[in-house]
Design a protein around this motif. Structure first.
Motif, PDB file in Angstrom:
ATOM      1  N   THR A 190      30.935  41.411  42.805  1.00 36.54           N
ATOM      2  CA  THR A 190      29.601  40.871  42.572  1.00 36.54           C
ATOM      3  C   THR A 190      29.233  39.897  43.695  1.00 36.54           C
ATOM      4  N   ALA A 198      36.017  36.541  39.844  1.00 29.33           N
ATOM      5  CA  ALA A 198      35.221  37.364  38.933  1.00 29.33           C
ATOM      6  C   ALA A 198      35.603  37.092  37.480  1.00 29.33           C
ATOM      7  N   SER A 199      36.910  36.963  37.235  1.00 31.39           N
ATOM      8  CA  SER A 199      37.376  36.702  35.879  1.00 31.39           C
ATOM      9  C   SER A 199      36.887  35.350  35.370  1.00 31.39           C
ATOM     10  N   LEU A 200      36.943  34.313  36.222  1.00 33.71           N
ATOM     11  CA  LEU A 200      36.559  32.968  35.805  1.00 33.71           C
ATOM     12  C   LEU A 200      35.055  32.826  35.613  1.00 33.71           C
ATOM     13  N   ALA A 217      31.574  41.091  37.305  1.00 35.74           N
ATOM     14  CA  ALA A 217      32.362  42.214  37.809  1.00 35.74           C
ATOM     15  C   ALA A 217      32.896  41.895  39.208  1.00 35.74           C
ATOM     16  N   GLU A 218      34.055  42.473  39.535  1.00 35.55           N
ATOM     17  CA  GLU A 218      34.566  42.337  40.896  1.00 35.55           C
ATOM     18  C   GLU A 218      33.543  42.892  41.889  1.00 35.55           C
ATOM     19  N   ASN A 228      33.153  35.431  34.820  1.00 39.29           N
ATOM     20  CA  ASN A 228      32.761  36.481  33.886  1.00 39.29           C
ATOM     21  C   ASN A 228      31.749  37.449  34.515  1.00 39.29           C
ATOM     22  N   ASN A 276      27.275  31.771  40.941  1.00 46.93           N
ATOM     23  CA  ASN A 276      26.668  33.009  40.460  1.00 46.93           C
ATOM     24  C   ASN A 276      25.170  32.933  40.740  1.00 46.93           C
ATOM     25  N   ASP A 314      36.241  38.163  44.241  1.00 49.37           N
ATOM     26  CA  ASP A 314      37.543  38.815  44.099  1.00 49.37           C
ATOM     27  C   ASP A 314      37.940  38.814  42.623  1.00 49.37           C
ATOM     28  N   LYS A 315      39.113  39.323  42.314  1.00 51.58           N
ATOM     29  CA  LYS A 315      39.520  39.505  40.922  1.00 51.58           C
ATOM     30  C   LYS A 315      39.582  38.189  40.167  1.00 51.58           C
ATOM     31  N   GLN A 316      40.176  37.150  40.789  1.00 52.50           N
ATOM     32  CA  GLN A 316      40.329  35.870  40.110  1.00 52.50           C
ATOM     33  C   GLN A 316      38.988  35.188  39.867  1.00 52.50           C
TER      34      GLN A 316
END
Length: 255
Positions: free
Chosen positions: A195, A186-188, A192-193, A190, A220, A182-184
């Motif tokens: 993924t 994905a941001s942490l 893409a949403e 690094n 990841n 999700d967005k959060q």
């Protein structure tokens, strides 16, 4: 209820290498002294084990292990930091959040503690060679780890638990589920949403049956691989050898 908690702790004990099929359990009096409860409470806990088919009572002889419900115990539980450092890789942990909070019902149930009992909550990102590998939310009972600090979380929890607290980590239950970032998250991490990631829930317990740590992790999968080697156990072998003697896994999280 306390007898259910005792039954769970006894179940973990029975699944350990200390017990074989046919091994006797300590008597009600000894267990009552160990857990600090009445013999009736122990009797109710053992009743649960009987109901689960794990033990049998033999009149005049005692209670004995009938079977085990963990058929692929690990013989090698190794933490992420230990594994990667052996490979010569640099591992770092960035702690994003660390606080004491009351245990919500879902977490209390996992750790087998009372609702609203004090727990540590931590969120950290694990980096390998400078790349974010995993996001981890972790919950640990304060009563077991009163000296837990930010510095410990920046290192290895395995080292803190075993070397500083003197608690032996006996095993770990894990559940793996594929998810999309999700967005959060994905941001942490690094990425893409949407993924593909691996969501891992992990519950560690000690050799005395206490639950030490419950974690929810997002890994990841494109950056790190864990290999499993499990040996097949034939049913005739199970009659003479406990399941714990077979199978190896490399556990790469929850440290």
């Amino acid at each position: 209820m306390i007898y259910k908690s005792i039954a769970e702790r006894l179940r973990l004990r029975l699944n350990s290498s200390d017990y074989n099929i046919g091994s006797p359990l300590p008597g009600e009096k000894a267990l009552a002294l160990e857990f600090g409860v009445a013999r009736m409470t122990i009797r109710k806990a053992v009743d649960l084990l009987v109901g689960w088919g794990l033990v049998v009572r033999r009149h005049g002889s005692g209670t004995f292990v009938a079977r085990k419900d963990v058929h692929h115990e690990t013989t090698n539980l190794t933490g992420l930091v230990e594994v990667l450092r052996r490979q010569g890789k640099e591992v770092q942990s960035q702690v994003l959040q660390f606080e004491v909070m009351p245990a919500p019902p879902a977490i209390a149930s996992q750790l087998r503690i009372h609702i609203n009992e004090r727990i540590y909550f931590s969120r950290r990102v694990r980096y390998v060679e400078g790349k974010p590998l995993m996001l981890e939310d972790s919950y640990m009972p304060v009563k077991l780890f009163r000296s837990l600090s930010l510095g410990h979380l920046e290192g290895s929890k395995f080292d803190y638990i075993e070397k500083e607290c003197g608690i032996t980590i006996s095993g770990n239950y894990e559940s793996l589920t594929p998810v999309l970032a999700d967005k959060q998250v994905a941001s942490l991490l690094n990425v893409a949403e949407q993924t593909p990631l691996l969501r891992i829930t992990s519950l560690s317990y000690s050799d005395s049956g206490e639950f030490l740590n419950y974690s929810v992790m997002f890994r990841n999968t494109s950056e790190y691989q864990v290999d499993y080697h499990l040996r097949r156990i034939h049913t005739d072998t199970l009659l003479t050898h406990p399941p714990e003697q077979y199978g190896q896994k490399l556990w790469g999280d929850n440290t």
